[in-house]
Design an enzyme around this catalytic site. Sequence first.
Site, PDB file in Angstrom:
ATOM      1  N   ASP A 157     100.800  -5.378  59.246  1.00 61.57           N
ATOM      2  CA  ASP A 157     101.659  -5.962  58.195  1.00 61.57           C
ATOM      3  C   ASP A 157     101.651  -7.481  58.281  1.00 61.57           C
ATOM      4  O   ASP A 157     101.517  -8.191  57.271  1.00 61.57           O
ATOM      5  CB  ASP A 157     103.092  -5.384  58.260  1.00 61.57           C
ATOM      6  N   ASP A 212      89.745  -5.547  51.031  1.00 54.89           N
ATOM      7  CA  ASP A 212      89.972  -5.805  49.600  1.00 54.89           C
ATOM      8  C   ASP A 212      90.851  -7.043  49.428  1.00 54.89           C
ATOM      9  O   ASP A 212      90.632  -7.871  48.548  1.00 54.89           O
ATOM     10  CB  ASP A 212      90.668  -4.608  48.924  1.00 54.89           C
ATOM     11  N   LYS A 255      98.679  -1.338  64.665  1.00 54.34           N
ATOM     12  CA  LYS A 255     100.101  -1.108  64.403  1.00 54.34           C
ATOM     13  C   LYS A 255     100.681  -0.484  65.665  1.00 54.34           C
ATOM     14  O   LYS A 255     101.273   0.600  65.661  1.00 54.34           O
ATOM     15  CB  LYS A 255     100.242  -0.193  63.169  1.00 54.34           C
ATOM     16  N   ASP A 272      89.949  -1.023  55.435  1.00 56.09           N
ATOM     17  CA  ASP A 272      89.756  -0.762  54.002  1.00 56.09           C
ATOM     18  C   ASP A 272      90.685  -1.654  53.191  1.00 56.09           C
ATOM     19  O   ASP A 272      90.270  -2.320  52.235  1.00 56.09           O
ATOM     20  CB  ASP A 272      90.048   0.726  53.722  1.00 56.09           C
ATOM     21  N   TYR A 310      90.672   8.805  58.162  1.00 56.12           N
ATOM     22  CA  TYR A 310      89.651   9.207  57.180  1.00 56.12           C
ATOM     23  C   TYR A 310      88.961  10.513  57.578  1.00 56.12           C
ATOM     24  O   TYR A 310      88.571  11.292  56.715  1.00 56.12           O
ATOM     25  CB  TYR A 310      88.565   8.132  57.066  1.00 56.12           C
TER      26      TYR A 310
END
Length: 350
Positions: A218, A246, A186, A242, A136
Site C-alpha cells: 500500500d 500498471d 504485505k 501486476d 494466480y
Amino acid sequence: MPLIAVLPGDGIGPEVTTHARRVLEALDLGLEFQEAPIGGAAYLAAGRPLPAETLALAKKADAVLFGAIGDPRFEGLERRLRPEAALLGIRRELGLFANIRPATLFPGLEEASPLKAEVVKGLDIVIVRELTGDVYFGEKGRRTNIEGLRQGYDVMSYNEGEVDRIVRVGFEMAKRRRKKLCSVDKANVLETSQLWRDVVNEIAIEYPEVQLTHMYVDNAAMQLVRRPADFDVIVTGNLFGDILSDQASMCAGSIGMLPSASLSAWSGANGMYEPIHGSAPDIAGQGKANPCAAILSAAMLLRHSLVNEAAAKRVEAAVGAALAKGARTADLGGSLSTTEMADAVLQELV
Ligand code: IPM
Ligand code: MG
C-alpha cells in the site's frame, strides 16, 4: 538461424506485433519467424485458447514475440477456455518465472503523464515481478460455506525456492543499475509475505553492494505517485507486481510505451516478450494503437534472448529519436496512426 515465434493474439495485439516484427526484420539479423494463434483468436480457430501447436512452437522457438490477449466476447466462457488461460498457461509451461517490466520516461513525454512533469522527470525504474506463483496459480474454486453462502477462494502461497530465484533476479538487476532494490510485500498481514521478506534478507547478505529496502504494497502504491523517480528496481510477487506495473506505466506517460520480458533464466534463455498493455478492444482495428511498447519489447528480446545488446540499443535509440522529432500516437497526445508511428521509428533505425 534463431527462430522467433510470433503470437499476435487478440484486439490490438496483431496491429502492434506486425510492427515489432518489421523492426526486427529491418535489422537484418537472419531471424526466422513463425506465427501461431493464441487467446480468443485461437479459441475461434481451434476451440482452445492455447492450442498444442502454438505451445509446441513457443517451446521450440528461441524467443516468443507476443501481442496481447483478451476479448470481452469470451468473458462468459469457463475459465480454462478464456483467452487469459492461454497467457497463464504459456507462462507456466515455459517456466517464465521472471517478468521484467521497465518503466522509463522518454524525454519529452513528461506532459503525457497524468502526474506533474517535475514528479516523473528522470523516471527509470524496473519492476521485477514473479510470474508463475502466488494467488494466480494457487488452488481456487467455489464452495458453499457453513451458512449456506456461496464462497470463492484463491490460495496465496510461495515456497522459498520460488522466492529465492526471483529475488536473485532483482538483486542482479539492481547490481547492474543504480544498486537500489526495493522489495514489496504485505508482511504486516500476510504469512506468504513474511516468508518472502525472510528470504530477501537472507539473500541480501550475498549482495552487500546493493542497498535493500522493504516496503508494504500500500505504501509502495503511494510512493509510486509521490516520488516515482526515487525507485530503481522493485521486486515483488505476482499479484502486487501486476497492479504496481500498471500504475508505474502512468508515470512513464502512457501504457502504450511499456515493454516487458518474461524469462526462465537471467540471460540467454528463451523468453517471451510482450507490451504490458492489453488487447484494448475499444480501439482494436482502428489503427490508433501505439506500437512503441511492442517495438521496445522486441528490443528486450534482442537483449535477453539473443544477447545482442548493440541491436537492442539501436531499437531503443530509434524510438527515442522518433519521439524527439515529435512523433506521437493519440495516447501520447498526437495524431499519428499505428503504422505512421512505426514508420517514424523505422526511419530512425541506423
Ligand atoms: C498482465 C495482465 C495479465 C496478468 C492478465 C491478462 C492475465 O494483466 O500481464 O499484467 O494479470 O498477469
Ligand atoms: Mg496486468
